[in-house]
Write an enzyme that holds these catalytic residues in place. Structure first.
Site, PDB file in Angstrom:
ATOM      1  N   GLU A   1      11.054  -3.445  12.064  1.00  0.00           N
ATOM      2  CA  GLU A   1      12.220  -2.904  11.347  1.00  0.00           C
ATOM      3  C   GLU A   1      13.455  -2.948  12.230  1.00  0.00           C
ATOM      4  O   GLU A   1      14.527  -3.396  11.831  1.00  0.00           O
ATOM      5  CB  GLU A   1      11.981  -1.437  10.924  1.00  0.00           C
ATOM      6  CG  GLU A   1      10.804  -1.212  10.000  1.00  0.00           C
ATOM      7  CD  GLU A   1       9.479  -0.953  10.730  1.00  0.00           C
ATOM      8  OE1 GLU A   1       9.379  -1.264  11.942  1.00  0.00           O
ATOM      9  OE2 GLU A   1       8.554  -0.433  10.078  1.00  0.00           O
TER      10      GLU A   1
ATOM     11  N   ASP B   1       0.797  -1.227   0.000  1.00  0.00           N
ATOM     12  CA  ASP B   1       0.000   0.000   0.000  1.00  0.00           C
ATOM     13  C   ASP B   1       0.835   1.286   0.000  1.00  0.00           C
ATOM     14  O   ASP B   1       0.280   2.379   0.027  1.00  0.00           O
ATOM     15  CB  ASP B   1      -0.943   0.007   1.220  1.00  0.00           C
ATOM     16  CG  ASP B   1      -0.200  -0.210   2.534  1.00  0.00           C
ATOM     17  OD1 ASP B   1       0.944  -0.701   2.511  1.00  0.00           O
ATOM     18  OD2 ASP B   1      -0.770   0.118   3.595  1.00  0.00           O
TER      19      ASP B   1
HETATM   20  N1  UDP Z   1      -0.334  -7.450   5.912  1.00  0.00           N
HETATM   21  C1  UDP Z   1      -0.413  -8.821   6.000  1.00  0.00           C
HETATM   22  N2  UDP Z   1      -1.300  -9.397   6.858  1.00  0.00           N
HETATM   23  C2  UDP Z   1      -2.158  -8.663   7.655  1.00  0.00           C
HETATM   24  C3  UDP Z   1      -2.062  -7.257   7.571  1.00  0.00           C
HETATM   25  C4  UDP Z   1      -1.151  -6.686   6.707  1.00  0.00           C
HETATM   26  O1  UDP Z   1       0.297  -9.514   5.288  1.00  0.00           O
HETATM   27  O2  UDP Z   1      -2.933  -9.248   8.409  1.00  0.00           O
HETATM   28  C5  UDP Z   1       0.615  -6.823   4.995  1.00  0.00           C
HETATM   29  C6  UDP Z   1       0.043  -5.677   4.173  1.00  0.00           C
HETATM   30  O3  UDP Z   1      -0.436  -6.146   2.930  1.00  0.00           O
HETATM   31  C7  UDP Z   1       1.206  -4.732   4.032  1.00  0.00           C
HETATM   32  C8  UDP Z   1       2.036  -4.983   5.259  1.00  0.00           C
HETATM   33  O4  UDP Z   1       1.635  -6.262   5.772  1.00  0.00           O
HETATM   34  O5  UDP Z   1       1.975  -5.021   2.882  1.00  0.00           O
HETATM   35  C9  UDP Z   1       1.822  -3.933   6.342  1.00  0.00           C
HETATM   36  O6  UDP Z   1       0.443  -3.912   6.692  1.00  0.00           O
HETATM   37  P1  UDP Z   1      -0.406  -2.558   6.813  1.00  0.00           P
HETATM   38  O7  UDP Z   1      -0.234  -1.776   5.576  1.00  0.00           O
HETATM   39  O8  UDP Z   1      -1.778  -2.942   7.203  1.00  0.00           O
HETATM   40  O9  UDP Z   1       0.318  -1.895   8.027  1.00  0.00           O
HETATM   41  P2  UDP Z   1       0.641  -0.358   8.263  1.00  0.00           P
HETATM   42  O10 UDP Z   1       1.239   0.169   7.017  1.00  0.00           O
HETATM   43  O11 UDP Z   1      -0.649   0.287   8.574  1.00  0.00           O
HETATM   44  O12 UDP Z   1       1.611  -0.378   9.373  1.00  0.00           O
HETATM   45 MN    MN Z   2       0.627   0.054   5.119  1.00  0.00          MN
END
Ligand code: UDP
Ligand code: MN
Length: 474
Positions: free
Chosen positions: A413, A330
């Site tokens: 990270e 995203d």
């Molecule tokens: N993701 C995943 N499983 C989940 C939630 C998220 O594989 O249950 C993936 C999601 O597609 C993204 C990454 O982990 O590539 C980070 O997730 P998210 O964008 O929801 O987290 P944020 O950016 O809000 O920290």
């Molecule tokens: Mn995200």
């Protein structure tokens, strides 16, 4: 009538000495104009006939161009130069298609390490010359047996083939492929051969999501420029295909790149495979579910961690050089960051926009040296950076066999970077104009409610029956 003539005479301004002579001149002018018009039309027609007689596109291959050509035709009538240009450019396309068909090996393809190396060198040479040449090589499609067979038959997702190969028509179903980093030839050869045999017998399946896979690019890691391995965690939700589409077309601008798409799921989703095939970036689609204990928790979840660790495992097995980068599905990426990260020797970092209340997360650089980190949440982290803000060299990773990402929300990270120890801060490279520029953003997409169920009786035999199958419901 007379009035008109008089007017015309006046406008032509040819004669003022007498009506008789004036009329003669007018007649001559009209004749002259008519002759010129007819001659020009004839020349255009002849050129157009010549143009269409060349039949520049292979049947089916470039259907879209042909559709577009109705407007081309209109422009030909007015511009012989555009006609000649269109003709020569379409011939160029045709030539490149022909080249890819004729120069590629017959489907027995691949694959000793040596031949992979050769292809790699070709790719590398081309890439330094121009993106176009590499992307041509990188998008040579491989035709294999039906998608469903391959997908269900593979462990952990889509299988791959190695080497540059086949291509030819666009009529089969297809799928699969992808790549292999140099040195994985042995495991992939069998797959390549088997699938090549079955490809001849491949028939279109009923399902449109499956037979829409017309091409499947092949990735062969080249040494120059160093390969990029982009690890993208993804999961099932209404936005999933939109996110992957947007990211995929960003990655499509980058040469010598393998996209490791890893879904937090127990099995792959054909809809995702379909979208990846359509984008045409060399990819590997695998699954790595989040462990149950984290799924159940009401607290923050370690999102995308099992996926990223699966990606690391893949690289330990298959990659030998180049650089890895975790690109969440995203986020937003300026492609210049990919060209910068290719050449790092250990670890590199750079700013990421839209992170916490500071609006950006970044290493703080003073006099060319790291003096701290700027981020709205430090949380006791040694490396308070965002997932989109660092890259690691594959060689460096492989020298640290225990390096992985912890299932620790907020500390993914930091935990991963710490696991790369020993790593001195003077060994970290700072990209994006020494962290004075922002080339990546931690964007977040608005969550959409799941699509409601389609009333199948009401919409029977309409297109809605088809598009309903394309919706990702959680
Ligand atoms: N993701 C995943 N499983 C989940 C939630 C998220 O594989 O249950 C993936 C999601 O597609 C993204 C990454 O982990 O590539 C980070 O997730 P998210 O964008 O929801 O987290 P944020 O950016 O809000 O920290
Ligand atoms: Mn995200």
């Amino acid at each position: 009538m007379k009035g008109n003539y008089t007017n015309l005479n006046m406008y032509s301004g040819i004669n003022t000495s007498g009506n008789g002579t004036g009329k003669m001149s007018l007649g001559k002018s009209i004749k002259m104009y008519l002759t010129i018009f007819i001659l020009t039309t004839c020349i255009y027609m002849a050129l157009y006939q010549y143009h269409i007689s060349r039949e520049p596109f292979a049947a089916g291959e470039v259907v879209k161009h042909q559709e577009k050509s109705s407007s081309y035709i209109a422009s030909y009538l007015w511009s012989p130069i555009s006609l000649l240009m269109a003709n020569s450019s379409s011939n160029t396309i045709n030539q490149s298609l022909t080249t890819s068909t004729t120069t590629t090996a017959p489907p027995q393809t691949t694959t000793t390490t040596a031949s992979t190396g050769t292809v790699g060198q070709k790719l590398g040479g081309a890439s330094s010359a121009s993106i176009r040449m590499v992307s041509l090589a990188a998008t040579i499609p491989t035709f294999m047996s039906s998608a469903s067979q391959l997908r269900s038959g593979s462990v952990g997702g889509h299988r791959k083939t190695a080497g540059i190969k086949t291509s030819s028509t666009t009529t089969t179903t297809t799928t699969t492929t992808v790549a292999t980093a140099s040195g994985v030839a042995a495991t992939t050869t069998t797959t390549a051969k088997t699938s090549a045999k079955t490809s001849a017998a491949a028939t279109p399946t009923a399902s449109h999501t499956e037979n829409a896979h017309k091409t499947r690019p092949t990735f062969v890691a080249a040494s120059v420029p160093p390969p990029l391995y982009i690890i993208t965690p993804t999961y099932r939700r209404p936005e999933q295909l939109a996110e992957l589409t947007r990211l995929g077309y960003t990655l499509k601008h980058v040469v010598n790149l393998l996209w490791l798409v890893i879904e937090d799921a127990n099995k792959t989703n054909p809809l995702v495979g379909h979208v990846l095939d359509r984008i045409g970036v060399p990819y590997e689609y695998m699954v790595a579910p989040m462990p149950e204990k984290y799924k159940q928790t009401k607290r923050a979840k370690p999102r995308g961690v099992s996926n990223r660790n699966r990606g690391l495992e893949y690289l330990r097995q298959h990659a030998t050089e180049g650089v890895l980068y975790f690109a969440d599905d995203d986020n937003t990426y300026d492609i210049s960051i990919f060209e910068q990260m290719r050449y790092i020797s250990k670890v590199a970092m750079w700013p990421v926009g839209l992170v916490t209340k500071t609006g950006v997360s970044s290493p703080i650089i003073k006099d060319g040296k790291l003096v701290g980190f700027y981020d709205g949440w430090i949380g006791g982290r040694k490396y308070p950076v965002d997932m989109a803000g660092f890259a690691v060299s594959v060689k460096f990773l492989k020298e640290r066999p225990n390096a992985q990402m912890p299932f620790k929300p907020g500390y993914e990270e930091d935990g991963f970077l710490r696991s790369l120890a020993p790593l001195d801060s003077t060994e970290i490279e700072f990209l994006a104009d020494e962290c004075r520029d922002i080339l990546t953003w931690h964007t977040q997409t608005k969550k959409n409610a799941p699509a409601q169920a389609l009333n199948r009786t009401h919409y029977k035999s309409t297109n809605l029956e088809h598009i309903d199958k394309l919706l990702v419901r959680p």
